[in-house]
Design a protein around this motif. Structure first.
Motif, PDB file in Angstrom:
ATOM      1  N   ALA A 128       0.745  -1.276  -0.035  1.00 19.34           N
ATOM      2  CA  ALA A 128      -0.028   0.072  -0.105  1.00 19.34           C
ATOM      3  C   ALA A 128       0.834   1.280  -0.120  1.00 19.34           C
ATOM      4  CB  ALA A 128      -1.085   0.046   1.226  1.00 19.34           C
ATOM      5  N   ALA A 129       2.052   1.227   0.659  1.00 17.31           N
ATOM      6  CA  ALA A 129       2.923   2.369   0.919  1.00 17.31           C
ATOM      7  C   ALA A 129       3.460   2.749  -0.697  1.00 17.31           C
ATOM      8  CB  ALA A 129       3.954   2.383   2.029  1.00 17.31           C
ATOM      9  N   LEU A 130       3.617   1.702  -1.066  1.00 11.81           N
ATOM     10  CA  LEU A 130       4.392   1.836  -2.570  1.00 11.81           C
ATOM     11  C   LEU A 130       3.421   2.280  -3.507  1.00 11.81           C
ATOM     12  CD1 LEU A 130       6.532  -1.563  -2.553  1.00 11.81           C
ATOM     13  CD2 LEU A 130       7.530   0.942  -2.501  1.00 11.81           C
ATOM     14  N   MET A 131       2.251   1.614  -3.539  1.00 15.41           N
ATOM     15  CA  MET A 131       1.145   2.135  -4.119  1.00 15.41           C
ATOM     16  C   MET A 131       0.633   3.694  -3.977  1.00 15.41           C
ATOM     17  SD  MET A 131      -1.610  -1.029  -4.995  1.00 15.41           S
ATOM     18  CE  MET A 131      -2.147  -0.741  -3.164  1.00 15.41           C
ATOM     19  N   PHE A 132       0.535   4.080  -2.784  1.00 19.79           N
ATOM     20  CA  PHE A 132       0.553   5.640  -2.538  1.00 19.79           C
ATOM     21  C   PHE A 132       1.474   6.476  -3.115  1.00 19.79           C
ATOM     22  CE2 PHE A 132      -2.283   4.273   1.295  1.00 19.79           C
ATOM     23  CZ  PHE A 132      -3.376   4.953   0.936  1.00 19.79           C
ATOM     24  N   ASP A 133       2.740   5.958  -2.825  1.00 20.78           N
ATOM     25  CA  ASP A 133       3.894   6.743  -3.232  1.00 20.78           C
ATOM     26  C   ASP A 133       3.804   7.099  -4.904  1.00 20.78           C
ATOM     27  OD1 ASP A 133       4.819   7.051  -0.773  1.00 20.78           O
ATOM     28  OD2 ASP A 133       6.563   5.761  -1.072  1.00 20.78           O
ATOM     29  N   VAL A 161      -7.080   6.498  -4.720  1.00 21.85           N
ATOM     30  CA  VAL A 161      -8.457   5.987  -3.948  1.00 21.85           C
ATOM     31  C   VAL A 161      -8.307   4.665  -3.966  1.00 21.85           C
ATOM     32  CG1 VAL A 161     -10.923   5.825  -4.034  1.00 21.85           C
ATOM     33  CG2 VAL A 161      -9.749   8.048  -4.933  1.00 21.85           C
ATOM     34  N   ASP A 162      -7.795   3.640  -5.005  1.00 18.15           N
ATOM     35  CA  ASP A 162      -7.476   2.452  -5.124  1.00 18.15           C
ATOM     36  C   ASP A 162      -6.573   1.969  -4.042  1.00 18.15           C
ATOM     37  OD1 ASP A 162      -9.023   1.125  -7.624  1.00 18.15           O
ATOM     38  OD2 ASP A 162      -8.063   3.062  -8.116  1.00 18.15           O
ATOM     39  N   ALA A 163      -5.552   2.711  -3.787  1.00 20.30           N
ATOM     40  CA  ALA A 163      -4.305   2.282  -2.761  1.00 20.30           C
ATOM     41  C   ALA A 163      -5.028   2.631  -1.295  1.00 20.30           C
ATOM     42  CB  ALA A 163      -3.252   3.551  -2.933  1.00 20.30           C
ATOM     43  N   GLU A 202      -3.335   8.625   6.818  1.00 21.20           N
ATOM     44  CA  GLU A 202      -2.600   9.551   5.751  1.00 21.20           C
ATOM     45  C   GLU A 202      -3.204   9.390   4.518  1.00 21.20           C
ATOM     46  OE1 GLU A 202       0.424  11.653   3.901  1.00 21.20           O
ATOM     47  OE2 GLU A 202      -0.434  11.819   5.978  1.00 21.20           O
ATOM     48  N   GLY A 203      -3.645   7.801   4.331  1.00 22.54           N
ATOM     49  CA  GLY A 203      -4.131   7.488   2.736  1.00 22.54           C
ATOM     50  C   GLY A 203      -5.426   8.428   2.690  1.00 22.54           C
ATOM     51  N   GLU A 204      -6.058   8.385   3.711  1.00 20.23           N
ATOM     52  CA  GLU A 204      -7.623   9.387   3.618  1.00 20.23           C
ATOM     53  C   GLU A 204      -7.176  10.854   3.495  1.00 20.23           C
ATOM     54  OE1 GLU A 204     -11.524  10.215   5.781  1.00 20.23           O
ATOM     55  OE2 GLU A 204     -10.241   8.643   6.743  1.00 20.23           O
ATOM     56  N   ARG A 205      -6.191  11.332   4.155  1.00 20.59           N
ATOM     57  CA  ARG A 205      -5.762  12.703   3.774  1.00 20.59           C
ATOM     58  C   ARG A 205      -5.487  12.864   2.547  1.00 20.59           C
ATOM     59  NH1 ARG A 205      -1.849  15.896   3.009  1.00 20.59           N
ATOM     60  NH2 ARG A 205      -0.150  14.249   2.861  1.00 20.59           N
ATOM     61  N   LEU A 206      -4.625  11.799   1.716  1.00 25.10           N
ATOM     62  CA  LEU A 206      -4.098  12.057   0.610  1.00 25.10           C
ATOM     63  C   LEU A 206      -5.430  12.131  -0.521  1.00 25.10           C
ATOM     64  CD1 LEU A 206      -1.088   9.928   0.397  1.00 25.10           C
ATOM     65  CD2 LEU A 206      -1.156  12.449   0.170  1.00 25.10           C
ATOM     66  N   VAL A 207      -6.360  11.310  -0.163  1.00 25.82           N
ATOM     67  CA  VAL A 207      -7.543  11.174  -1.027  1.00 25.82           C
ATOM     68  C   VAL A 207      -8.272  12.222  -1.056  1.00 25.82           C
ATOM     69  CG1 VAL A 207      -9.707   9.752  -1.358  1.00 25.82           C
ATOM     70  CG2 VAL A 207      -7.680   8.567  -1.155  1.00 25.82           C
ATOM     71  N   ARG A 208      -8.441  12.779   0.410  1.00 28.23           N
ATOM     72  CA  ARG A 208      -9.275  14.083   0.507  1.00 28.23           C
ATOM     73  C   ARG A 208      -8.515  15.488  -0.045  1.00 28.23           C
ATOM     74  NH1 ARG A 208     -13.724  11.725   1.225  1.00 28.23           N
ATOM     75  NH2 ARG A 208     -14.064  10.486   2.999  1.00 28.23           N
ATOM     76  N   THR A 209      -7.459  15.348  -0.247  1.00 29.90           N
ATOM     77  CA  THR A 209      -6.492  16.659  -0.617  1.00 29.90           C
ATOM     78  C   THR A 209      -6.236  16.587  -2.221  1.00 29.90           C
ATOM     79  OG1 THR A 209      -4.595  15.812   0.343  1.00 29.90           O
ATOM     80  CG2 THR A 209      -5.943  17.334   1.527  1.00 29.90           C
ATOM     81  N   GLU A 266     -16.962   5.592  -3.799  1.00 32.67           N
ATOM     82  CA  GLU A 266     -18.008   6.325  -3.127  1.00 32.67           C
ATOM     83  C   GLU A 266     -17.850   6.851  -1.829  1.00 32.67           C
ATOM     84  OE1 GLU A 266     -20.457   2.686  -3.290  1.00 32.67           O
ATOM     85  OE2 GLU A 266     -21.160   3.043  -5.352  1.00 32.67           O
ATOM     86  N   ASP A 267     -16.990   6.269  -0.886  1.00 32.02           N
ATOM     87  CA  ASP A 267     -16.676   6.578   0.256  1.00 32.02           C
ATOM     88  C   ASP A 267     -15.641   8.049   0.290  1.00 32.02           C
ATOM     89  OD1 ASP A 267     -18.037   4.776   1.513  1.00 32.02           O
ATOM     90  OD2 ASP A 267     -16.068   3.732   2.514  1.00 32.02           O
ATOM     91  N   ALA A 268     -15.103   8.016  -0.999  1.00 30.97           N
ATOM     92  CA  ALA A 268     -14.198   9.216  -1.250  1.00 30.97           C
ATOM     93  C   ALA A 268     -14.890  10.379  -1.884  1.00 30.97           C
ATOM     94  CB  ALA A 268     -12.891   8.879  -2.082  1.00 30.97           C
ATOM     95  N   GLY A 269     -16.214   9.991  -2.271  1.00 31.43           N
ATOM     96  CA  GLY A 269     -17.154  11.350  -2.703  1.00 31.43           C
ATOM     97  C   GLY A 269     -17.198  11.153  -4.225  1.00 31.43           C
ATOM     98  N   TYR A 270     -16.684  10.061  -4.921  1.00 30.36           N
ATOM     99  CA  TYR A 270     -16.771  10.186  -6.303  1.00 30.36           C
ATOM    100  C   TYR A 270     -17.832   9.416  -6.805  1.00 30.36           C
ATOM    101  CZ  TYR A 270     -11.708  11.499  -6.519  1.00 30.36           C
ATOM    102  OH  TYR A 270     -10.697  12.475  -6.243  1.00 30.36           O
ATOM    103  N   ARG A 271     -18.603   9.931  -7.844  1.00 34.99           N
ATOM    104  CA  ARG A 271     -19.801   9.265  -8.733  1.00 34.99           C
ATOM    105  C   ARG A 271     -19.152   8.304  -9.676  1.00 34.99           C
ATOM    106  NH1 ARG A 271     -23.825  13.689 -10.195  1.00 34.99           N
ATOM    107  NH2 ARG A 271     -22.288  14.471 -11.651  1.00 34.99           N
TER     108      ARG A 271
END
Length: 178
Positions: free
Chosen positions: A54-59, A79-81, A89-96, A138-143
Motif C-alpha cells: 500500500a505504501a508503494l502504491m500511495f507513493d 483512491v484504490d491504494a 494518511e491515505g485518507e488525507r491524500l484522497v481528500r486533498t 463512493e466513500d471518497a465522494g466520487y460518482r
C-alpha cells in the motif's frame, strides 16, 4: 486541496479489461497512466506484504497525480491504494488530491477474466475486489460511471465521449489557446 478535473480515474476488480482499454485509448492518442500495482508486483517478484504494498502504491499514485496533465486516464489512483489499505494518511491524500468527480469502473466480467503471473486472484476474489473499489470511491465522494460490457473499441468510444463531455479540454486537444 489540489483538484485536477481533467484527470479521470479508472477502477474495478482485476481481469475486467482495464489494461486492454488503456492500451486501446493510448493507441487513439489519449494520455494514460499505467497501474502502479502491476509494476510493483513485477519489480518485487510478487506482491509485497500489505502495509508495504500500500505504501508503494500511495507513493507511485501520488507521483502520477502530480506529473499527469489532463485530459488523461489513470489506471487506478490514490483512491484504490486507500481502498486496499485504509490509513489516516491515505485518507488525507484522497481528500486533498482530487480527480474528476466521476470515476470510471469496470464491472466484473466472467467471460474475459483470466489469471496471470501478476493477477493471482480467483474469480471470487476479483468480484470482492470490485466491490472494495466501488466502496472506496463512493466513500471518497466520487460518482461511479460503470463501463459497458462491450468490445474494447466500444468501451474506448464510451470513455472518450464521457471524458469530452466532462473535461475542460477534449482528449487530444491542448487547453493552451496559443
Amino acid at each position: 486541496m489540489i483538484h485536477k478535473p481533467d484527470l479521470f480515474a479508472l477502477t474495478g476488480g482485476p481481469g475486467a479489461g482495464k489494461t486492454t482499454l488503456v492500451r486501446a485509448l493510448q493507441a487513439r492518442g489519449l494520455t494514460c497512466v499505467a497501474e502502479s500495482a502491476r509494476a510493483i508486483i513485477r519489480e518485487h517478484g510478487g506482491r509485497p506484504p500489505l502495509p508495504r504494498f500500500a505504501a508503494l502504491m500511495f507513493d507511485r499514485d501520488l507521483a502520477h497525480f502530480h506529473a499527469a496533465e489532463g485530459p488523461a486516464l489513470l489506471d487506478r489512483s490514490l483512491v484504490d491504494a486507500w481502498g486496499t489499505y485504509r490509513t489516516a494518511e491515505g485518507e488525507r491524500l484522497v481528500r486533498t488530491h482530487r480527480y474528476n468527480p466521476r470515476a470510471l469502473i469496470a464491472p466484473p466480467w466472467r467471460e474475459i477474466y483470466v489469471q496471470d503471473a501478476e493477477r493471482d486472484q480467483t474469480w471470487h476474489e476479483a468480484v470482492a475486489s470490485f466491490e472494495l473499489c466501488a466502496r472506496a470511491y463512493e466513500d471518497a465522494g466520487y460518482r461511479l460511471v460503470e463501463l459497458p460490457r462491450a468490445p474494447v473499441e466500444d468501451r474506448a468510444d464510451f470513455v472518450l465521449a464521457l471524458m469530452a463531455s466532462l473535461s475542460s479540454a477534449r482528449p487530444g486537444e491542448s487547453r493552451d489557446p496559443s
